[in-house]
Motif scaffolding. Structure first.
Motif, PDB file in Angstrom:
ATOM      1  N   GLY A 132      35.988  -5.941  56.679  1.00 46.38           N
ATOM      2  CA  GLY A 132      34.625  -6.100  56.181  1.00 46.38           C
ATOM      3  C   GLY A 132      34.561  -6.362  54.694  1.00 46.38           C
ATOM      4  O   GLY A 132      35.446  -5.937  53.941  1.00 46.38           O
ATOM      5  N   ASN A 133      33.514  -7.061  54.252  1.00 45.48           N
ATOM      6  CA  ASN A 133      33.375  -7.436  52.841  1.00 45.48           C
ATOM      7  C   ASN A 133      33.260  -6.219  51.929  1.00 45.48           C
ATOM      8  O   ASN A 133      33.860  -6.191  50.849  1.00 45.48           O
ATOM      9  CB  ASN A 133      32.148  -8.335  52.657  1.00 45.48           C
ATOM     10  CG  ASN A 133      32.350  -9.719  53.234  1.00 45.48           C
ATOM     11  OD1 ASN A 133      33.472 -10.226  53.269  1.00 45.48           O
ATOM     12  ND2 ASN A 133      31.293 -10.338  53.695  1.00 45.48           N
ATOM     13  N   ASP A 134      32.459  -5.230  52.336  1.00 47.50           N
ATOM     14  CA  ASP A 134      32.243  -4.056  51.483  1.00 47.50           C
ATOM     15  C   ASP A 134      33.550  -3.331  51.190  1.00 47.50           C
ATOM     16  O   ASP A 134      33.805  -2.913  50.054  1.00 47.50           O
ATOM     17  CB  ASP A 134      31.254  -3.092  52.140  1.00 47.50           C
ATOM     18  CG  ASP A 134      29.838  -3.648  52.165  1.00 47.50           C
ATOM     19  OD1 ASP A 134      29.572  -4.623  51.440  1.00 47.50           O
ATOM     20  OD2 ASP A 134      29.010  -3.121  52.923  1.00 47.50           O
ATOM     21  N   SER A 135      34.369  -3.172  52.210  1.00 47.53           N
ATOM     22  CA  SER A 135      35.635  -2.466  52.056  1.00 47.53           C
ATOM     23  C   SER A 135      36.573  -3.221  51.118  1.00 47.53           C
ATOM     24  O   SER A 135      37.213  -2.622  50.241  1.00 47.53           O
ATOM     25  CB  SER A 135      36.298  -2.289  53.423  1.00 47.53           C
ATOM     26  OG  SER A 135      37.536  -1.633  53.293  1.00 47.53           O
ATOM     27  N   VAL A 136      36.651  -4.543  51.288  1.00 48.83           N
ATOM     28  CA  VAL A 136      37.541  -5.356  50.445  1.00 48.83           C
ATOM     29  C   VAL A 136      37.032  -5.395  49.008  1.00 48.83           C
ATOM     30  O   VAL A 136      37.808  -5.285  48.054  1.00 48.83           O
ATOM     31  CB  VAL A 136      37.674  -6.783  51.015  1.00 48.83           C
ATOM     32  CG1 VAL A 136      38.496  -7.663  50.069  1.00 48.83           C
ATOM     33  CG2 VAL A 136      38.334  -6.747  52.389  1.00 48.83           C
ATOM     34  N   ASP A 137      35.719  -5.536  48.840  1.00 47.14           N
ATOM     35  CA  ASP A 137      35.135  -5.562  47.494  1.00 47.14           C
ATOM     36  C   ASP A 137      35.396  -4.249  46.761  1.00 47.14           C
ATOM     37  O   ASP A 137      35.709  -4.238  45.565  1.00 47.14           O
ATOM     38  CB  ASP A 137      33.629  -5.821  47.563  1.00 47.14           C
ATOM     39  CG  ASP A 137      33.299  -7.254  47.971  1.00 47.14           C
ATOM     40  OD1 ASP A 137      34.192  -8.123  47.855  1.00 47.14           O
ATOM     41  OD2 ASP A 137      32.166  -7.494  48.412  1.00 47.14           O
ATOM     42  N   GLU A 138      35.269  -3.128  47.470  1.00 50.51           N
ATOM     43  CA  GLU A 138      35.514  -1.828  46.868  1.00 50.51           C
ATOM     44  C   GLU A 138      36.983  -1.671  46.483  1.00 50.51           C
ATOM     45  O   GLU A 138      37.321  -1.114  45.439  1.00 50.51           O
ATOM     46  CB  GLU A 138      35.100  -0.714  47.828  1.00 50.51           C
ATOM     47  CG  GLU A 138      35.272   0.687  47.279  1.00 50.51           C
ATOM     48  CD  GLU A 138      34.511   0.929  45.990  1.00 50.51           C
ATOM     49  OE1 GLU A 138      35.039   1.640  45.114  1.00 50.51           O
ATOM     50  OE2 GLU A 138      33.396   0.388  45.854  1.00 50.51           O
ATOM     51  N   SER A 139      37.866  -2.193  47.338  1.00 46.47           N
ATOM     52  CA  SER A 139      39.296  -2.154  47.042  1.00 46.47           C
ATOM     53  C   SER A 139      39.610  -2.966  45.783  1.00 46.47           C
ATOM     54  O   SER A 139      40.403  -2.540  44.933  1.00 46.47           O
ATOM     55  CB  SER A 139      40.084  -2.697  48.236  1.00 46.47           C
ATOM     56  OG  SER A 139      41.464  -2.740  47.960  1.00 46.47           O
ATOM     57  N   ASN A 140      38.979  -4.130  45.658  1.00 47.27           N
ATOM     58  CA  ASN A 140      39.177  -4.967  44.474  1.00 47.27           C
ATOM     59  C   ASN A 140      38.675  -4.256  43.210  1.00 47.27           C
ATOM     60  O   ASN A 140      39.327  -4.305  42.162  1.00 47.27           O
ATOM     61  CB  ASN A 140      38.453  -6.306  44.640  1.00 47.27           C
ATOM     62  CG  ASN A 140      39.122  -7.211  45.652  1.00 47.27           C
ATOM     63  OD1 ASN A 140      40.286  -7.014  45.996  1.00 47.27           O
ATOM     64  ND2 ASN A 140      38.393  -8.195  46.137  1.00 47.27           N
ATOM     65  N   ARG A 141      37.526  -3.596  43.322  1.00 43.10           N
ATOM     66  CA  ARG A 141      36.987  -2.859  42.175  1.00 43.10           C
ATOM     67  C   ARG A 141      37.929  -1.726  41.759  1.00 43.10           C
ATOM     68  O   ARG A 141      38.124  -1.463  40.570  1.00 43.10           O
ATOM     69  CB  ARG A 141      35.593  -2.297  42.503  1.00 43.10           C
ATOM     70  CG  ARG A 141      34.466  -3.312  42.363  1.00 43.10           C
ATOM     71  CD  ARG A 141      33.111  -2.642  42.403  1.00 43.10           C
ATOM     72  NE  ARG A 141      32.817  -2.086  43.711  1.00 43.10           N
ATOM     73  CZ  ARG A 141      32.233  -2.753  44.693  1.00 43.10           C
ATOM     74  NH1 ARG A 141      31.880  -4.022  44.520  1.00 43.10           N
ATOM     75  NH2 ARG A 141      31.977  -2.167  45.844  1.00 43.10           N
TER      76      ARG A 141
END
Length: 250
Positions: free
Chosen positions: A143-152
Motif C-alpha cells: 500500500g502507498n501509505d506504508s511505503v510513503d511512511e517507510s520512505n519518510r
C-alpha cells in the motif's frame, strides 16, 4: 544510406566497432555488396543511436541486443524511457552538486551545514533508487501509505542510524555469501544470525513490522529477478538462501 566509414564518421563509433556489432548480431547492415562493403539505412542509424543511449546508461551489449530486438520494442517508447531515466539521473546529480557546494561553503565558514544535511542527499538517492526499481511491486503489496511512511523514516534517519543501516546491509551480503559458499545448514548459528540481522535492518525503515510481512518480502527475493540479481551478484544462490533463512529462523 551510409557506408561503414561514413556511419563511423557521423556517429563517432569506430569502423572496427561497427564490424564487431555486425559479427555479434547487434547491428546488422542493410546489405553487403559484392565487394564486401557494408551499408546502413535509416533504420540501422536509429538502432545505433539506441545502442549508444543504452551503453551510456551502463547496459552491456547482450542486454542491449535483447532489448532492441524484442518483438514489442518501440523506438518512441524507448526514447521516452531514456528521457525519464536521464531526468532522474539529472536530479541525483543536481542534488549531489548542491550538497558538495554546501559542504564547501560550510568549510569556508559561509554556511552552517547540519549533520543531517550532510547525509540527506545519499538517503534521498537511496529512496529514489528503491522506488525506481521496486516501487510498483511494493506499493501494490503493502500500500502507498506504508511505503510513503517507510520512505519518510529513511529520510529522517540520523547520521548514526544511516551509517548503521548501510553497515548492516553490507554485513548481510557478506554473511549470506559466506553461508552459501560454505554450504551452511539453515539451522546453523550463522543462518540464524543472518535472519536476525536482516530483521534488524528491515525494522529500521518499516513503520509497522510483522514476521509474516517479512517472510512475504523474503519470498520476493526468490520470485523477482531483480532481487535475485542483487543478492546473487557475487555468488549464485544467495537470494534463495536468505529467503529460506528468514523463513526458517523467524
Amino acid at each position: 544510406m551510409y557506408s561503414t566509414g561514413k556511419l563511423s564518421e557521423i556517429s563517432g563509433v569506430s569502423s572496427r566497432t561497427l564490424r564487431y556489432y555486425d559479427e555479434i548480431g547487434l547491428l546488422k547492415p542493410s546489405f553487403i555488396n559484392e565487394s564486401g562493403y557494408r551499408y546502413y539505412d535509416d533504420n540501422e542509424v536509429a538502432l545505433l543511436q539506441q545502442i549508444l543511449f543504452y551503453k551510456e546508461r551502463g547496459l552491456d551489449l547482450q542486454t542491449i541486443k535483447e532489448i532492441i530486438y524484442r518483438k514489442d520494442f518501440d523506438l518512441y517508447s524507448a526514447l521516452e524511457e531514456h528521457l525519464v531515466s536521464l531526468e532522474e539521473e539529472k536530479k541525483k546529480i543536481d542534488r549531489m552538486i548542491n550538497s558538495v557546494k554546501l559542504s564547501i561553503k560550510s568549510l569556508k565558514g559561509e554556511y552552517n551545514m547540519s549533520d543531517k544535511e550532510k547525509f540527506e542527499v545519499f538517503k534521498k538517492n537511496l529512496v529514489d533508487e528503491n522506488e525506481k526499481n521496486y516501487g510498483k511491486e511494493i506499493r501494490e503489496k503493502y500500500g502507498n501509505d506504508s511505503v510513503d511512511e517507510s520512505n519518510r523514516k529513511m529520510l529522517n534517519m540520523s547520521e548514526e542510524d544511516y551509517n548503521m543501516f548501510k553497515e548492516l546491509e553490507e554485513n548481510i551480503l557478506t554473511l549470506v555469501e559466506k553461508c552459501v559458499k560454505e554450504n551452511l545448514d539453515l539451522d546453523s548459528k550463522e543462518a540464524k544470525e543472518l535472519a536476525n540481522m536482516h530483521q534488524k535492518w528491515i525494522k529500521m525503515t518499516w513503520n509497522k513490522y510483522s514476521v509474516e510481512a517479512h517472510k512475504s518480502l523474503a519470498m520476493m527475493y526468490i520470485m523477482d529477478e531483480r532481487f535475485k540479481e542483487y543478492y546473487d551478484r557475487n555468488i549464485e544462490g544467495c537470494a534463495d538462501y536468505l529467503s529460506m533463512a528468514i523463513e526458517n529462523n523467524l
